[in-house]
Design an enzyme around this catalytic site. Sequence first.
Site, PDB file in Angstrom:
ATOM      1  N   GLY A  46       0.823  -1.204   0.000  1.00 42.57           N
ATOM      2  CA  GLY A  46       0.000   0.000   0.000  1.00 42.57           C
ATOM      3  C   GLY A  46       0.852   1.247   0.000  1.00 42.57           C
ATOM      4  O   GLY A  46       2.036   1.208   0.337  1.00 42.57           O
ATOM      5  N   GLN A  51       2.811   9.938   1.713  1.00 45.15           N
ATOM      6  CA  GLN A  51       4.113   9.276   1.546  1.00 45.15           C
ATOM      7  C   GLN A  51       4.841   9.742   0.289  1.00 45.15           C
ATOM      8  O   GLN A  51       6.046   9.537   0.157  1.00 45.15           O
ATOM      9  CB  GLN A  51       3.940   7.750   1.484  1.00 45.15           C
ATOM     10  CG  GLN A  51       3.534   7.144   2.810  1.00 45.15           C
ATOM     11  CD  GLN A  51       3.410   5.634   2.703  1.00 45.15           C
ATOM     12  OE1 GLN A  51       2.384   5.121   2.301  1.00 45.15           O
ATOM     13  NE2 GLN A  51       4.475   4.924   3.047  1.00 45.15           N
ATOM     14  N   CYS A  88       6.722  -0.598   6.579  1.00 39.87           N
ATOM     15  CA  CYS A  88       6.237   0.588   5.875  1.00 39.87           C
ATOM     16  C   CYS A  88       7.307   1.074   4.903  1.00 39.87           C
ATOM     17  O   CYS A  88       8.483   1.122   5.252  1.00 39.87           O
ATOM     18  CB  CYS A  88       5.931   1.675   6.910  1.00 39.87           C
ATOM     19  SG  CYS A  88       5.364   3.221   6.199  1.00 39.87           S
ATOM     20  N   LEU A  89       6.892   1.453   3.710  1.00 33.55           N
ATOM     21  CA  LEU A  89       7.851   1.951   2.712  1.00 33.55           C
ATOM     22  C   LEU A  89       8.539   3.226   3.194  1.00 33.55           C
ATOM     23  O   LEU A  89       9.634   3.547   2.743  1.00 33.55           O
ATOM     24  CB  LEU A  89       7.143   2.208   1.374  1.00 33.55           C
ATOM     25  CG  LEU A  89       6.632   0.968   0.632  1.00 33.55           C
ATOM     26  CD1 LEU A  89       5.855   1.390  -0.614  1.00 33.55           C
ATOM     27  CD2 LEU A  89       7.746   0.011   0.270  1.00 33.55           C
ATOM     28  N   HIS A 130      -3.472   0.646   8.166  1.00 30.31           N
ATOM     29  CA  HIS A 130      -2.134   1.231   8.083  1.00 30.31           C
ATOM     30  C   HIS A 130      -2.139   2.481   7.193  1.00 30.31           C
ATOM     31  O   HIS A 130      -1.605   3.524   7.568  1.00 30.31           O
ATOM     32  CB  HIS A 130      -1.169   0.161   7.545  1.00 30.31           C
ATOM     33  CG  HIS A 130       0.246   0.623   7.374  1.00 30.31           C
ATOM     34  ND1 HIS A 130       1.302   0.106   8.095  1.00 30.31           N
ATOM     35  CD2 HIS A 130       0.791   1.555   6.543  1.00 30.31           C
ATOM     36  CE1 HIS A 130       2.423   0.720   7.721  1.00 30.31           C
ATOM     37  NE2 HIS A 130       2.143   1.596   6.777  1.00 30.31           N
ATOM     38  N   GLU A 131      -2.769   2.354   6.025  1.00 32.97           N
ATOM     39  CA  GLU A 131      -2.776   3.484   5.084  1.00 32.97           C
ATOM     40  C   GLU A 131      -3.658   4.626   5.590  1.00 32.97           C
ATOM     41  O   GLU A 131      -3.329   5.799   5.427  1.00 32.97           O
ATOM     42  CB  GLU A 131      -3.223   3.035   3.692  1.00 32.97           C
ATOM     43  CG  GLU A 131      -2.378   1.939   3.051  1.00 32.97           C
ATOM     44  CD  GLU A 131      -0.877   2.211   3.074  1.00 32.97           C
ATOM     45  OE1 GLU A 131      -0.466   3.380   3.020  1.00 32.97           O
ATOM     46  OE2 GLU A 131      -0.117   1.230   3.177  1.00 32.97           O
ATOM     47  N   HIS A 134      -1.834   6.797   7.876  1.00 33.73           N
ATOM     48  CA  HIS A 134      -0.955   7.761   7.198  1.00 33.73           C
ATOM     49  C   HIS A 134      -1.672   9.077   6.915  1.00 33.73           C
ATOM     50  O   HIS A 134      -1.064  10.144   6.958  1.00 33.73           O
ATOM     51  CB  HIS A 134      -0.464   7.197   5.855  1.00 33.73           C
ATOM     52  CG  HIS A 134       0.771   6.345   5.964  1.00 33.73           C
ATOM     53  ND1 HIS A 134       1.965   6.809   6.457  1.00 33.73           N
ATOM     54  CD2 HIS A 134       0.999   5.047   5.634  1.00 33.73           C
ATOM     55  CE1 HIS A 134       2.874   5.841   6.424  1.00 33.73           C
ATOM     56  NE2 HIS A 134       2.311   4.756   5.924  1.00 33.73           N
TER      57      HIS A 134
HETATM   58 ZN    ZN Z   1       3.213   2.932   5.689  1.00 31.89          ZN
END
Ligand code: ZN
Length: 146
Positions: A46, A51, A88-89, A130-131, A134
């Site tokens: 995701g 991000q 997480c990226l 999670h997203e 963000h």
């Molecule tokens: Zn993340």
Amino acid sequence: MAIRQIRIDEDPILRKKSRVIEKIDDKIKILNDDMVETMNKAEGVGLAAPQVGILKRLFVIDVGDGPMTFINPTIISTEGEEEDEEACLSLPEQSGLVKRPESLVVEATDLDGTVFQLYCADLLARAVCHELDHLDGILFIDRVEK
Ligand code: ZN
């Protein structure tokens, strides 16, 4: 389409609250396409707009069934609880155990402007939580049990 730079670690934009998307115009559609490409290249499950430095309430998820877009998402209901490893990226060197609902129903708008509700379980439910975090400036490390 273009790859966008993923903001990482202490980048202050990751801690800001994203704004509601009022109109799904070409800019939003391009952002979506770029985010899908960026997520795929990074081999992520995701990616949320902040991000890539855009404070708008949009994220994309691909748990293996192709990319899905969620605009202005809200969680309508949740059920159960499940603890699992998360990464997480934007936090390339970190991972940890996070409790999330086992399943949930999310309501969001798609790229055509249609509001939909989707039942999500397991990895998809975890990815949605999670997203969505963000979009409110919350990172999974805030939720890791010490
Ligand atoms: Zn993340």
